[in-house]
Every structure is written in C-alpha cells, then in structure tokens.
Design a protein around this motif. Structure first.
Motif, PDB file in Angstrom:
ATOM      1  N   ALA A  37      74.924  12.093  57.291  1.00 18.28           N
ATOM      2  CA  ALA A  37      74.125  13.321  57.247  1.00 18.28           C
ATOM      3  C   ALA A  37      74.027  13.850  55.825  1.00 18.28           C
ATOM      4  O   ALA A  37      72.957  14.304  55.395  1.00 18.28           O
ATOM      5  N   ALA A  38      75.124  13.779  55.069  1.00 18.99           N
ATOM      6  CA  ALA A  38      75.111  14.248  53.674  1.00 18.99           C
ATOM      7  C   ALA A  38      74.147  13.425  52.825  1.00 18.99           C
ATOM      8  O   ALA A  38      73.437  13.981  51.982  1.00 18.99           O
ATOM      9  N   VAL A  39      74.087  12.121  53.059  1.00 15.45           N
ATOM     10  CA  VAL A  39      73.161  11.267  52.309  1.00 15.45           C
ATOM     11  C   VAL A  39      71.719  11.657  52.632  1.00 15.45           C
ATOM     12  O   VAL A  39      70.891  11.823  51.730  1.00 15.45           O
ATOM     13  N   VAL A  40      71.422  11.833  53.907  1.00 14.67           N
ATOM     14  CA  VAL A  40      70.060  12.213  54.311  1.00 14.67           C
ATOM     15  C   VAL A  40      69.703  13.590  53.752  1.00 14.67           C
ATOM     16  O   VAL A  40      68.611  13.778  53.191  1.00 14.67           O
ATOM     17  N   LEU A  41      70.620  14.545  53.878  1.00 13.71           N
ATOM     18  CA  LEU A  41      70.353  15.877  53.342  1.00 13.71           C
ATOM     19  C   LEU A  41      70.210  15.853  51.820  1.00 13.71           C
ATOM     20  O   LEU A  41      69.395  16.590  51.256  1.00 13.71           O
ATOM     21  N   GLY A  42      70.975  14.997  51.158  1.00 13.05           N
ATOM     22  CA  GLY A  42      70.845  14.853  49.709  1.00 13.05           C
ATOM     23  C   GLY A  42      69.475  14.322  49.319  1.00 13.05           C
ATOM     24  O   GLY A  42      68.856  14.810  48.369  1.00 13.05           O
ATOM     25  N   LEU A  43      68.996  13.319  50.044  1.00 11.01           N
ATOM     26  CA  LEU A  43      67.657  12.780  49.772  1.00 11.01           C
ATOM     27  C   LEU A  43      66.587  13.839  50.007  1.00 11.01           C
ATOM     28  O   LEU A  43      65.654  13.990  49.205  1.00 11.01           O
ATOM     29  N   VAL A  68      72.635  18.189  34.520  1.00 11.14           N
ATOM     30  CA  VAL A  68      72.433  16.934  35.249  1.00 11.14           C
ATOM     31  C   VAL A  68      71.452  17.211  36.379  1.00 11.14           C
ATOM     32  O   VAL A  68      71.629  18.166  37.142  1.00 11.14           O
ATOM     33  N   ARG A  69      70.419  16.400  36.448  1.00 20.16           N
ATOM     34  CA  ARG A  69      69.390  16.603  37.472  1.00 20.16           C
ATOM     35  C   ARG A  69      69.146  15.321  38.247  1.00 20.16           C
ATOM     36  O   ARG A  69      69.267  14.236  37.715  1.00 20.16           O
ATOM     37  N   ILE A  70      68.804  15.494  39.495  1.00 24.27           N
ATOM     38  CA  ILE A  70      68.330  14.397  40.330  1.00 24.27           C
ATOM     39  C   ILE A  70      66.910  14.780  40.682  1.00 24.27           C
ATOM     40  O   ILE A  70      66.686  15.759  41.399  1.00 24.27           O
ATOM     41  N   GLY A  71      65.969  14.046  40.143  1.00 26.26           N
ATOM     42  CA  GLY A  71      64.586  14.506  40.188  1.00 26.26           C
ATOM     43  C   GLY A  71      64.517  15.734  39.304  1.00 26.26           C
ATOM     44  O   GLY A  71      65.003  15.726  38.176  1.00 26.26           O
ATOM     45  N   LEU A  72      63.966  16.801  39.821  1.00 25.62           N
ATOM     46  CA  LEU A  72      63.939  18.062  39.082  1.00 25.62           C
ATOM     47  C   LEU A  72      65.053  19.010  39.512  1.00 25.62           C
ATOM     48  O   LEU A  72      65.253  20.050  38.904  1.00 25.62           O
ATOM     49  N   ALA A  73      65.780  18.626  40.569  1.00 25.42           N
ATOM     50  CA  ALA A  73      66.810  19.507  41.119  1.00 25.42           C
ATOM     51  C   ALA A  73      68.130  19.351  40.359  1.00 25.42           C
ATOM     52  O   ALA A  73      68.587  18.234  40.138  1.00 25.42           O
ATOM     53  N   PRO A  74      68.725  20.470  39.962  1.00 29.47           N
ATOM     54  CA  PRO A  74      70.036  20.375  39.296  1.00 29.47           C
ATOM     55  C   PRO A  74      71.100  19.873  40.269  1.00 29.47           C
ATOM     56  O   PRO A  74      71.022  20.105  41.480  1.00 29.47           O
ATOM     57  N   LEU A  75      72.077  19.194  39.737  1.00 29.93           N
ATOM     58  CA  LEU A  75      73.146  18.613  40.548  1.00 29.93           C
ATOM     59  C   LEU A  75      73.799  19.651  41.458  1.00 29.93           C
ATOM     60  O   LEU A  75      74.152  19.354  42.603  1.00 29.93           O
ATOM     61  N   GLU A  76      73.925  20.861  40.982  1.00 33.06           N
ATOM     62  CA  GLU A  76      74.571  21.923  41.759  1.00 33.06           C
ATOM     63  C   GLU A  76      73.858  22.203  43.085  1.00 33.06           C
ATOM     64  O   GLU A  76      74.477  22.647  44.039  1.00 33.06           O
ATOM     65  N   ASP A  77      72.569  21.946  43.146  1.00 28.48           N
ATOM     66  CA  ASP A  77      71.796  22.174  44.369  1.00 28.48           C
ATOM     67  C   ASP A  77      72.257  21.303  45.526  1.00 28.48           C
ATOM     68  O   ASP A  77      72.013  21.630  46.682  1.00 28.48           O
ATOM     69  N   PHE A  78      72.908  20.210  45.229  1.00 25.50           N
ATOM     70  CA  PHE A  78      73.284  19.258  46.261  1.00 25.50           C
ATOM     71  C   PHE A  78      74.599  19.623  46.942  1.00 25.50           C
ATOM     72  O   PHE A  78      74.932  19.071  47.988  1.00 25.50           O
ATOM     73  N   ALA A  79      75.343  20.545  46.375  1.00 30.12           N
ATOM     74  CA  ALA A  79      76.637  20.912  46.949  1.00 30.12           C
ATOM     75  C   ALA A  79      76.484  21.588  48.309  1.00 30.12           C
ATOM     76  O   ALA A  79      77.275  21.323  49.227  1.00 30.12           O
ATOM     77  N   TYR A  80      75.498  22.440  48.464  1.00 30.09           N
ATOM     78  CA  TYR A  80      75.359  23.187  49.713  1.00 30.09           C
ATOM     79  C   TYR A  80      75.025  22.283  50.901  1.00 30.09           C
ATOM     80  O   TYR A  80      75.659  22.399  51.949  1.00 30.09           O
ATOM     81  N   PRO A  81      74.059  21.374  50.796  1.00 29.60           N
ATOM     82  CA  PRO A  81      73.821  20.495  51.947  1.00 29.60           C
ATOM     83  C   PRO A  81      74.997  19.559  52.227  1.00 29.60           C
ATOM     84  O   PRO A  81      75.288  19.259  53.385  1.00 29.60           O
ATOM     85  N   VAL A  82      75.686  19.116  51.187  1.00 27.28           N
ATOM     86  CA  VAL A  82      76.855  18.250  51.401  1.00 27.28           C
ATOM     87  C   VAL A  82      77.955  19.043  52.111  1.00 27.28           C
ATOM     88  O   VAL A  82      78.563  18.552  53.071  1.00 27.28           O
TER      89      VAL A  82
END
Length: 101
Positions: A37-43, A68-82
């Motif tokens: 689920a974390a991988v899917v939410l990250g994508l 650090v960005r993944i696409g245009l999103a900063p890395l920090e954005d990924f913490a909440y869905p994970v």
C-alpha cells in the motif's frame, strides 16, 4: 519549522503503534500489505503532487524542504502516505477484539 521536523511526531507515532501490534496475529502479512500500500500511495503521491505543483496549486518554500524531489514533489510529502499505510491497519488491529485462544 521545516517539513522534515513536522513529520517526526507522525513517524514516531506510526512506529510505536505499529510495533504495538507485533504480537497480534498475521503481523508479517499485515506488514507486507502495508508495504504494498505504501508503494502504491507513494506512486500516486508522486504523480498527483507533481501535477498539482506543476498546475501552480501550491508551492513549497525552498528553505523548509530538504531539496530532494521525486518528480516535483519534495521527499517530505511522501511521509504522510507511508505513515498512513502502516498506521491505519495497526490502529484497526489494536481496536479489534482479541479472539479467545
């Protein structure tokens, strides 16, 4: 306060609550499902946050993010869905009544 510091309490709560379920049945299966689920939410976060940032719906001040960005999103954005991918199942597990042995 930087976005990375803002994430710390959420990450700590996620780790503590998830570890509290370690003795509950199917912990390994739950962790595998949470990881998927974390991988899917990250994508999805990478795609949709990048689209929203590109559309100009919001921006992030450079001094508050790691850079650090993944696409245009900063890395920090990924913490909440994970965190959500692990915390929500853990909370449901803790709230579920234990079965008699």
């Amino acid at each position: 306060m930087t976005y990375a510091l803002l994430i710390v309490p959420f990450a700590l709560v996620t780790v503590v609550v998830t570890l509290a379920t370690i003795r509950r049945p199917h912990f390994g299966r739950r962790m595998a499902a949470s990881t998927a689920a974390a991988v899917v939410l990250g994508l999805l976060t990478a795609v949709f946050d990048s689209l929203m940032i590109a559309a100009g719906l919001f921006t992030y001040p450079g001094e508050l993010i790691s850079g650090v960005r993944i696409g245009l999103a900063p890395l920090e954005d990924f913490a909440y869905p994970v965190c959500a991918a692990f915390l929500v199942p853990a909370v449901f597990t803790l709230l579920a009544p234990r079965r008699a042995a």
